[in-house]
Design a protein around this motif. Structure first.
Motif, short mmCIF file in Angstrom:
data_model
loop_
_atom_site.label_atom_id
_atom_site.label_comp_id
_atom_site.label_asym_id
_atom_site.label_seq_id
_atom_site.Cartn_x
_atom_site.Cartn_y
_atom_site.Cartn_z
N GLY A 188 35.63 1.99 16.74
CA GLY A 188 36.41 0.81 17.05
C GLY A 188 37.67 0.69 16.22
N SER A 189 37.58 1.11 14.96
CA SER A 189 38.75 1.04 14.08
C SER A 189 39.82 2.05 14.49
CB SER A 189 38.33 1.27 12.63
OG SER A 189 37.88 2.61 12.45
N LYS A 190 39.40 3.14 15.13
CA LYS A 190 40.34 4.16 15.55
C LYS A 190 40.93 3.87 16.91
CE LYS A 190 38.15 7.95 12.99
NZ LYS A 190 37.41 9.25 13.11
N ASN A 191 40.23 3.07 17.70
CA ASN A 191 40.68 2.79 19.05
C ASN A 191 40.36 1.34 19.39
OD1 ASN A 191 41.33 2.71 21.77
ND2 ASN A 191 40.33 4.65 22.27
N ALA A 192 41.28 0.45 19.07
CA ALA A 192 41.05 -0.99 19.24
C ALA A 192 40.83 -1.36 20.70
CB ALA A 192 42.24 -1.77 18.68
N GLN A 214 37.06 -1.38 21.36
CA GLN A 214 36.19 -2.05 20.38
C GLN A 214 35.32 -3.10 21.02
OE1 GLN A 214 38.33 -3.72 17.07
NE2 GLN A 214 36.54 -3.65 15.74
N GLU A 247 31.58 1.16 14.39
CA GLU A 247 32.73 0.52 13.73
C GLU A 247 33.85 1.52 13.48
OE1 GLU A 247 31.10 -1.24 10.24
OE2 GLU A 247 29.91 -2.74 11.35
N GLU A 248 33.49 2.74 13.15
CA GLU A 248 34.51 3.77 12.93
C GLU A 248 35.29 4.05 14.20
OE1 GLU A 248 34.95 8.41 11.36
OE2 GLU A 248 32.99 7.41 11.37
#
Length: 211
Positions: free
Chosen positions: A112-116, A119, A109-110
């Motif tokens: 994915g949150s930094k690189n949409a 994700q 999740e971390e």
């Protein structure tokens, strides 16, 4: 080059499920840890997120896991189903140890949150990576003289919850599989691991284009 002429391919060819196991190991616990450490360190993960986690359960901890699995299965499935599964679980408990394979959803999740843009790929990539970790440890342990079989008793959420509580594991760790291992039981035929196999024709399974 044939599989027999390549140590890596030969190891893949010889790896097979072994269910007749004992509470002994031909290698010390330190070597078991070294193997798992090496696999966790060097097996690929999606975008190098390094989300794989492993818990090596030995001795009383191994027994406790399968006692927990037995209890949770008994309370969750019909009696006829439990009677069949309980015999299998007893066989797993009779082995030397288990490796529990997890994927850290928090790490995924971390990322994915930094690189949409990546994700949507992470869930599938995480499953692929976990499978590679499982296969690598399994094959490495077989090369050391251990027999192994791979289980998925995370099908019951109550088992996963109990495992996290008992061993104080992070809530973000998702349990994917359990690799049961031990020295093959010679008296029970455990050394005869090359069971007769049947294979579909490779012509139906592999296509080489442009050769």
């Amino acid at each position: 080059m044939s599989a027999s002429g390549n140590p890596f391919l030969a190891a893949i060819e010889s790896r097979i499920s072994c269910y007749s196991l004992t509470k002994t190991s031909p290698i010390p616990d330190s070597r078991l840890q070294e193997i798992v450490n090496t696999v966790i360190q060097h097996t690929p993960s999606p975008f190098n997120v390094q989300s794989a986690r492993a818990v090596v359960l030995l001795h009383d901890n191994h027994d406790a896991f399968w006692d927990t699995a037995d209890a949770r299965v008994k309370e969750s499935v019909p009696e006829a189903v439990y009677q069949a599964l309980s015999q299998r679980i007893a066989g797993f408990k009779a082995a030397y140890g288990s490796v529990l394979f997890f994927e850290d959803q928090g790490a995924l999740e971390e990322l994915g949150s930094k690189n949409a843009s990546v994700q949507h790929m992470l869930a599938e990539g995480s499953h692929h990576s976990s499978g590679m970790h499982q296969f690598a440890v399994w094959t490495a342990l077989e090369l050391e003289g251990l027999g192994c079989n791979l289980q998925h008793y995370n099908f019951l959420p109550s088992i996963v919850d109990a495992v996290k509580e008992k061993w104080n594991l992070p809530s973000t760790w998702a349990l994917h599989a359990q690799l049961v291992f031990g020295a093959p039981d010679e008296a029970a035929g455990g050394l005869v691991r090359k069971r007769e196999r049947t294979y579909l024709p490779l012509e139906e399974r592999v296509r080489v284009l442009g050769a």
